[in-house]
Design a protein around this motif. Structure first.
Motif, short mmCIF file in Angstrom:
data_model
loop_
_atom_site.label_atom_id
_atom_site.label_comp_id
_atom_site.label_asym_id
_atom_site.label_seq_id
_atom_site.Cartn_x
_atom_site.Cartn_y
_atom_site.Cartn_z
N ARG A 8 30.25 29.63 38.37
CA ARG A 8 31.30 30.09 37.45
C ARG A 8 32.58 30.38 38.22
NH1 ARG A 8 32.19 35.44 38.06
NH2 ARG A 8 30.49 36.74 38.81
N PRO A 9 33.71 30.51 37.50
CA PRO A 9 34.97 30.81 38.18
C PRO A 9 34.91 32.13 38.96
CG PRO A 9 35.39 30.11 35.92
CD PRO A 9 33.89 30.25 36.06
N ASN A 10 35.65 32.14 40.08
CA ASN A 10 35.89 33.37 40.84
C ASN A 10 34.76 33.86 41.74
OD1 ASN A 10 38.19 34.96 41.25
ND2 ASN A 10 37.20 36.71 40.28
N VAL A 11 33.73 33.04 41.92
CA VAL A 11 32.66 33.47 42.82
C VAL A 11 32.99 33.18 44.29
CG1 VAL A 11 30.80 33.36 41.11
CG2 VAL A 11 31.37 31.31 42.45
N GLY A 12 33.98 32.29 44.51
CA GLY A 12 34.38 31.97 45.89
C GLY A 12 34.13 30.53 46.31
N LYS A 13 33.99 29.64 45.34
CA LYS A 13 33.71 28.23 45.65
C LYS A 13 34.81 27.60 46.50
CE LYS A 13 33.50 27.02 41.34
NZ LYS A 13 33.77 28.37 40.75
N SER A 14 36.07 27.82 46.10
CA SER A 14 37.16 27.18 46.83
C SER A 14 37.33 27.77 48.22
CB SER A 14 38.47 27.31 46.04
OG SER A 14 38.36 26.64 44.80
N THR A 15 36.99 29.04 48.35
CA THR A 15 37.07 29.67 49.67
C THR A 15 36.07 29.01 50.62
OG1 THR A 15 37.70 31.74 48.60
CG2 THR A 15 36.96 31.89 50.88
N ASN A 117 27.43 34.86 47.48
CA ASN A 117 28.66 35.02 48.26
C ASN A 117 29.22 36.45 48.14
OD1 ASN A 117 30.77 33.92 49.89
ND2 ASN A 117 32.09 33.79 48.06
N LYS A 118 30.16 36.75 48.97
CA LYS A 118 30.82 38.07 49.05
C LYS A 118 29.83 39.12 49.57
CE LYS A 118 33.88 36.77 45.25
NZ LYS A 118 34.74 37.20 44.13
N GLU A 120 29.45 40.09 52.69
CA GLU A 120 29.80 40.53 54.04
C GLU A 120 29.37 41.98 54.26
OE1 GLU A 120 32.11 39.36 51.90
OE2 GLU A 120 33.66 40.85 51.59
N SER A 143 29.23 35.14 53.39
CA SER A 143 30.59 35.55 53.08
C SER A 143 31.50 34.39 53.44
CB SER A 143 31.00 36.79 53.87
OG SER A 143 32.39 37.03 53.69
N SER A 144 31.99 33.71 52.41
CA SER A 144 32.87 32.57 52.65
C SER A 144 34.17 33.03 53.29
CB SER A 144 33.19 31.87 51.33
OG SER A 144 32.00 31.38 50.76
N GLU A 145 34.61 34.21 52.87
CA GLU A 145 35.89 34.70 53.36
C GLU A 145 35.81 35.11 54.82
OE1 GLU A 145 38.61 36.43 50.41
OE2 GLU A 145 38.15 38.27 51.49
P1 GDP Z 1 36.38 30.06 42.81
O1 GDP Z 1 37.06 30.31 41.50
O2 GDP Z 1 34.90 30.10 42.64
O3 GDP Z 1 36.87 28.83 43.49
O4 GDP Z 1 36.73 31.33 43.75
P2 GDP Z 1 37.85 31.47 44.89
O5 GDP Z 1 37.45 30.76 46.15
O6 GDP Z 1 39.17 31.13 44.30
O7 GDP Z 1 37.76 33.03 45.19
C1 GDP Z 1 37.87 34.00 44.15
C2 GDP Z 1 38.20 35.34 44.77
O8 GDP Z 1 37.10 35.81 45.54
C3 GDP Z 1 39.40 35.30 45.71
O9 GDP Z 1 40.13 36.49 45.53
C4 GDP Z 1 38.76 35.26 47.09
O10 GDP Z 1 39.58 35.81 48.07
C5 GDP Z 1 37.53 36.10 46.87
N1 GDP Z 1 36.44 35.76 47.81
C6 GDP Z 1 35.98 34.54 48.13
N2 GDP Z 1 35.00 34.61 49.05
C7 GDP Z 1 34.82 35.93 49.32
C8 GDP Z 1 33.95 36.65 50.20
O11 GDP Z 1 33.14 36.10 50.94
N3 GDP Z 1 34.04 38.02 50.17
C9 GDP Z 1 34.93 38.66 49.36
N4 GDP Z 1 34.96 39.99 49.42
N5 GDP Z 1 35.80 38.01 48.55
C10 GDP Z 1 35.73 36.66 48.52
#
Ligand code: GDP
Ligand code: MG
Length: 161
Positions: A8-15, A117-118, A120, A143-145
């Motif tokens: 789903r959106p915002n889980v961190g896929k693009s990161t 994800n997330k 860390e 943790s993708s970030e």
């Molecule tokens: P997508 O919509 O699934 O592609 O998600 P994004 O990659 O755009 O990330 C959504 C939000 O989650 C952004 O604010 C990222 O900075 C944050 N995020 C992504 N990966 C992590 C992580 O490993 N840890 C934390 N704390 N935040 C993360």
């Protein structure tokens, strides 16, 4: 070898996509409604190289409801993938959208690596334990970030290469 990052959106896929691909972005067909919001690139993890597809879930030219378009795009990415990286947010807990995307993924019969994800600094371990209920196997905290858990992701992918 093609991997699709799904969830789903915002889980961190693009990161994660950005971390795997860096600047090695592929040229994708810019046809409206087909690949507009889908990014593909040459991913690398250790000595593994692969094609990786990031699913954005939004396509403004495809027609139909937002949900239908998200579903269509995700289904296409899953169909083209050898392995699906299914991502949830380990801090947020499961949502109905997670369940919907998981159902599409299960239906495909593709091999899946479930990424929580997330996670860390060991955050989200409680939420990650809910993830078993998705029926996609054991969740792998990453943790993708912050680049944590990627060694475990490597180990999970090696058998498919
Ligand atoms: P997508 O919509 O699934 O592609 O998600 P994004 O990659 O755009 O990330 C959504 C939000 O989650 C952004 O604010 C990222 O900075 C944050 N995020 C992504 N990966 C992590 C992580 O490993 N840890 C934390 N704390 N935040 C993360
Ligand atoms: Mg994204």
């Amino acid at each position: 070898m093609t991997l699709a990052i799904v969830g789903r959106p915002n889980v961190g896929k693009s990161t994660l996509f950005n971390r795997l691909v860096g600047k090695r972005l592929a040229l994708v067909d810019d046809m409206p409604g087909v690949t507009r919001d889908r990014r593909e690139g040459e991913g690398r993890l250790g000595d593994l190289t692969f094609r990786v597809v990031d699913t954005a879930g939004l396509e403004d030219a495809a027609g139909g409801s937002l949900e239908a378009r998200m579903r269509q795009q995700t289904e296409a990415a899953i169909a083209a993938a050898d392995v699906v990286l299914f991502m949830i947010d380990a801090r947020a807990g499961l949502t109905a959208d997670d369940e919907r995307f998981a159902a599409l993924t299960r239906k495909s019969g593709r091999p899946v690596v479930l990424l929580a994800n997330k996670a860390e600094s060991k955050a989200g371990i409680t939420a990650a334990s809910e993830a078993y209920s998705l029926g996609l196997g054991d969740p792998l905290p990453i943790s993708s970030e912050h680049g944590e858990g990627l060694g475990d992701l490597y180990d999970a992918l090696v058998p498919y290469f």
